[in-house]
Design a protein around this motif. Structure first.
Motif, PDB file in Angstrom:
ATOM      1  N   LYS A  56     -40.415  -7.272  -7.209  1.00  8.58           N
ATOM      2  CA  LYS A  56     -40.595  -7.161  -5.763  1.00  8.58           C
ATOM      3  C   LYS A  56     -40.917  -5.713  -5.410  1.00  8.58           C
ATOM      4  O   LYS A  56     -40.601  -4.790  -6.160  1.00  8.58           O
ATOM      5  N   TRP A  57     -41.514  -5.527  -4.241  1.00 12.13           N
ATOM      6  CA  TRP A  57     -41.879  -4.187  -3.765  1.00 12.13           C
ATOM      7  C   TRP A  57     -40.803  -3.685  -2.811  1.00 12.13           C
ATOM      8  O   TRP A  57     -41.076  -3.313  -1.683  1.00 12.13           O
ATOM      9  N   GLU A  58     -39.587  -3.683  -3.319  1.00 17.03           N
ATOM     10  CA  GLU A  58     -38.425  -3.278  -2.544  1.00 17.03           C
ATOM     11  C   GLU A  58     -37.727  -2.141  -3.290  1.00 17.03           C
ATOM     12  O   GLU A  58     -38.389  -1.368  -3.981  1.00 17.03           O
ATOM     13  N   GLU A  59     -36.414  -2.036  -3.148  1.00 19.57           N
ATOM     14  CA  GLU A  59     -35.660  -0.971  -3.812  1.00 19.57           C
ATOM     15  C   GLU A  59     -35.963  -0.945  -5.307  1.00 19.57           C
ATOM     16  O   GLU A  59     -35.909  -1.965  -5.978  1.00 19.57           O
ATOM     17  N   GLY A  60     -36.320   0.228  -5.805  1.00 16.14           N
ATOM     18  CA  GLY A  60     -36.658   0.391  -7.211  1.00 16.14           C
ATOM     19  C   GLY A  60     -38.148   0.350  -7.497  1.00 16.14           C
ATOM     20  O   GLY A  60     -38.573   0.663  -8.607  1.00 16.14           O
ATOM     21  N   SER A  61     -38.952  -0.022  -6.512  1.00 19.88           N
ATOM     22  CA  SER A  61     -40.399  -0.063  -6.729  1.00 19.88           C
ATOM     23  C   SER A  61     -41.014   1.314  -6.480  1.00 19.88           C
ATOM     24  O   SER A  61     -40.380   2.205  -5.921  1.00 19.88           O
ATOM     25  N   GLU A  62     -42.255   1.466  -6.913  1.00 20.64           N
ATOM     26  CA  GLU A  62     -42.942   2.744  -6.772  1.00 20.64           C
ATOM     27  C   GLU A  62     -44.318   2.532  -6.161  1.00 20.64           C
ATOM     28  O   GLU A  62     -44.982   1.528  -6.425  1.00 20.64           O
ATOM     29  N   ARG A  63     -44.708   3.514  -5.347  1.00 20.68           N
ATOM     30  CA  ARG A  63     -46.026   3.494  -4.719  1.00 20.68           C
ATOM     31  C   ARG A  63     -46.600   4.909  -4.735  1.00 20.68           C
ATOM     32  O   ARG A  63     -45.871   5.887  -4.818  1.00 20.68           O
ATOM     33  N   HIS A  64     -47.924   4.981  -4.674  1.00 27.82           N
ATOM     34  CA  HIS A  64     -48.624   6.258  -4.542  1.00 27.82           C
ATOM     35  C   HIS A  64     -49.356   6.234  -3.208  1.00 27.82           C
ATOM     36  O   HIS A  64     -50.063   5.269  -2.912  1.00 27.82           O
ATOM     37  N   LEU A  72     -48.939  11.484  -3.012  1.00 23.81           N
ATOM     38  CA  LEU A  72     -47.481  11.420  -2.965  1.00 23.81           C
ATOM     39  C   LEU A  72     -47.004  10.318  -3.906  1.00 23.81           C
ATOM     40  O   LEU A  72     -47.402   9.165  -3.752  1.00 23.81           O
ATOM     41  N   GLN A  73     -46.154  10.686  -4.844  1.00 23.99           N
ATOM     42  CA  GLN A  73     -45.564   9.711  -5.755  1.00 23.99           C
ATOM     43  C   GLN A  73     -44.203   9.337  -5.178  1.00 23.99           C
ATOM     44  O   GLN A  73     -43.282  10.156  -5.161  1.00 23.99           O
ATOM     45  N   GLU A  74     -44.109   8.109  -4.672  1.00 19.40           N
ATOM     46  CA  GLU A  74     -42.916   7.688  -3.951  1.00 19.40           C
ATOM     47  C   GLU A  74     -42.191   6.548  -4.663  1.00 19.40           C
ATOM     48  O   GLU A  74     -42.809   5.714  -5.310  1.00 19.40           O
ATOM     49  N   ARG A  75     -40.891   6.551  -4.486  1.00 20.71           N
ATOM     50  CA  ARG A  75     -40.035   5.493  -5.032  1.00 20.71           C
ATOM     51  C   ARG A  75     -39.161   4.982  -3.891  1.00 20.71           C
ATOM     52  O   ARG A  75     -38.574   5.773  -3.149  1.00 20.71           O
ATOM     53  N   ILE A  76     -39.086   3.666  -3.752  1.00 14.66           N
ATOM     54  CA  ILE A  76     -38.209   3.074  -2.740  1.00 14.66           C
ATOM     55  C   ILE A  76     -36.792   3.110  -3.320  1.00 14.66           C
ATOM     56  O   ILE A  76     -36.527   2.531  -4.372  1.00 14.66           O
ATOM     57  N   VAL A  77     -35.882   3.802  -2.635  1.00 13.59           N
ATOM     58  CA  VAL A  77     -34.528   3.992  -3.161  1.00 13.59           C
ATOM     59  C   VAL A  77     -33.477   3.180  -2.404  1.00 13.59           C
ATOM     60  O   VAL A  77     -32.337   3.063  -2.864  1.00 13.59           O
ATOM     61  N   TYR A  78     -33.860   2.609  -1.260  1.00 11.51           N
ATOM     62  CA  TYR A  78     -32.923   1.802  -0.460  1.00 11.51           C
ATOM     63  C   TYR A  78     -33.741   0.803   0.331  1.00 11.51           C
ATOM     64  O   TYR A  78     -34.804   1.139   0.859  1.00 11.51           O
ATOM     65  N   TRP A  79     -33.234  -0.440   0.416  1.00 13.58           N
ATOM     66  CA  TRP A  79     -33.982  -1.511   1.093  1.00 13.58           C
ATOM     67  C   TRP A  79     -32.981  -2.454   1.741  1.00 13.58           C
ATOM     68  O   TRP A  79     -32.229  -3.134   1.041  1.00 13.58           O
ATOM     69  N   ASN A  80     -32.941  -2.503   3.060  1.00  9.47           N
ATOM     70  CA  ASN A  80     -32.007  -3.345   3.788  1.00  9.47           C
ATOM     71  C   ASN A  80     -32.708  -3.989   4.986  1.00  9.47           C
ATOM     72  O   ASN A  80     -32.565  -3.547   6.123  1.00  9.47           O
ATOM     73  N   PRO A  81     -33.514  -5.037   4.729  1.00  5.24           N
ATOM     74  CA  PRO A  81     -34.277  -5.654   5.818  1.00  5.24           C
ATOM     75  C   PRO A  81     -33.365  -6.334   6.847  1.00  5.24           C
ATOM     76  O   PRO A  81     -32.371  -6.912   6.458  1.00  5.24           O
ATOM     77  N   PRO A  82     -33.695  -6.290   8.112  1.00  7.32           N
ATOM     78  CA  PRO A  82     -34.778  -5.538   8.752  1.00  7.32           C
ATOM     79  C   PRO A  82     -34.289  -4.213   9.361  1.00  7.32           C
ATOM     80  O   PRO A  82     -34.833  -3.757  10.370  1.00  7.32           O
ATOM     81  N   ALA A  84     -33.350  -0.995   7.551  1.00 11.18           N
ATOM     82  CA  ALA A  84     -33.630   0.332   7.008  1.00 11.18           C
ATOM     83  C   ALA A  84     -34.274   0.256   5.632  1.00 11.18           C
ATOM     84  O   ALA A  84     -34.073  -0.711   4.891  1.00 11.18           O
ATOM     85  N   TYR A  85     -35.029   1.290   5.347  1.00  9.11           N
ATOM     86  CA  TYR A  85     -35.419   1.549   3.975  1.00  9.11           C
ATOM     87  C   TYR A  85     -35.573   3.050   3.799  1.00  9.11           C
ATOM     88  O   TYR A  85     -35.772   3.790   4.765  1.00  9.11           O
ATOM     89  N   ALA A  86     -35.419   3.490   2.554  1.00  3.26           N
ATOM     90  CA  ALA A  86     -35.548   4.912   2.233  1.00  3.26           C
ATOM     91  C   ALA A  86     -36.443   5.057   1.017  1.00  3.26           C
ATOM     92  O   ALA A  86     -36.483   4.183   0.151  1.00  3.26           O
ATOM     93  N   TYR A  87     -37.141   6.169   0.991  1.00  2.00           N
ATOM     94  CA  TYR A  87     -38.053   6.451  -0.111  1.00  2.00           C
ATOM     95  C   TYR A  87     -37.907   7.914  -0.514  1.00  2.00           C
ATOM     96  O   TYR A  87     -37.539   8.764   0.299  1.00  2.00           O
ATOM     97  N   SER A  88     -38.175   8.184  -1.763  1.00  2.00           N
ATOM     98  CA  SER A  88     -38.173   9.566  -2.233  1.00  2.00           C
ATOM     99  C   SER A  88     -39.598   9.933  -2.603  1.00  2.00           C
ATOM    100  O   SER A  88     -40.381   9.091  -3.030  1.00  2.00           O
ATOM    101  N   VAL A  95     -42.220  20.421  -0.613  1.00  2.56           N
ATOM    102  CA  VAL A  95     -40.857  19.891  -0.521  1.00  2.56           C
ATOM    103  C   VAL A  95     -40.321  19.520  -1.897  1.00  2.56           C
ATOM    104  O   VAL A  95     -41.077  19.213  -2.812  1.00  2.56           O
ATOM    105  N   LYS A  96     -38.998  19.548  -2.004  1.00  4.14           N
ATOM    106  CA  LYS A  96     -38.322  19.040  -3.198  1.00  4.14           C
ATOM    107  C   LYS A  96     -37.037  18.358  -2.738  1.00  4.14           C
ATOM    108  O   LYS A  96     -36.584  18.562  -1.606  1.00  4.14           O
ATOM    109  N   ASP A  97     -36.455  17.540  -3.584  1.00  7.98           N
ATOM    110  CA  ASP A  97     -35.225  16.798  -3.275  1.00  7.98           C
ATOM    111  C   ASP A  97     -35.397  15.942  -2.020  1.00  7.98           C
ATOM    112  O   ASP A  97     -34.492  15.805  -1.212  1.00  7.98           O
ATOM    113  N   HIS A  98     -36.564  15.339  -1.861  1.00  6.43           N
ATOM    114  CA  HIS A  98     -36.928  14.623  -0.637  1.00  6.43           C
ATOM    115  C   HIS A  98     -36.383  13.201  -0.572  1.00  6.43           C
ATOM    116  O   HIS A  98     -36.420  12.468  -1.563  1.00  6.43           O
TER     117      HIS A  98
END
Length: 152
Positions: A56-64, A72-82, A84-88, A95-98
């Motif tokens: 799935k394209w939820e927590e743990g998935s990666e997108r560019h 931007l190389q992003e990773r979904i780190v939190y997914w709570n529909p509907p 919140a979600y968080a990405y790094s 930026v670092k530690d984003h």
């Protein structure tokens, strides 16, 4: 969601906007990775790179995300529909530690959308200042304005 589980970086930016639309309508848009190009300024392309273990394209998935000249190389780190979600974003020249967080809350027959950016500045001082004081606030405010138009 405890942000300290993901980064020790401080909160740098926060924008919030009330949108007179149901939370499920807003979630459908903000959780559509490839659809970001339709409302997120400067994002010209989103490539889904790696689904999570459940495919799935939820927590743990990666997108560019192609953000202007930067990839931007992003990773979904939190997914709570509907709600919140968080990405790094992998460390880059400004930026670092984003961690970026989209929060949605039902409010007065609509949705309060809040976008928060946590990071440590990186790189040379003029670029750091420009990113924090000009570019990122512009992008964040414009994105929420575009999101409002998209659901209207």
């Amino acid at each position: 969601m405890n942000i300290k589980n993901f980064t020790n970086a401080p909160e740098q930016l926060r924008v919030s906007k009330f949108i007179a639309a149901p939370i499920t309508d807003i979630w459908k848009i903000v959780s559509d990775h490839e659809g970001m190009t339709g409302w997120m300024p400067m994002i010209s392309k989103v490539e889904l790179v790696q689904p999570n273990a459940e495919q799935k394209w939820e927590e743990g998935s990666e997108r560019h995300c192609q953000f202007g000249p930067d990839l931007l190389q992003e990773r979904i780190v939190y997914w709570n529909p509907p709600y919140a979600y968080a990405y790094s974003i992998a460390d880059m020249h400004i930026v670092k530690d984003h961690i970026g967080v989209f929060q949605l809350a039902e409010k007065n027959n609509g949705t309060q959308v809040t976008w928060i950016q946590y990071f440590n500045p990186n790189g040379i001082a003029p670029k750091r200042w420009m990113a924090k004081k000009v570019m990122l606030p512009f992008v964040m405010k414009k994105a929420l304005k575009n999101l409002t138009k998209k659901v209207s």
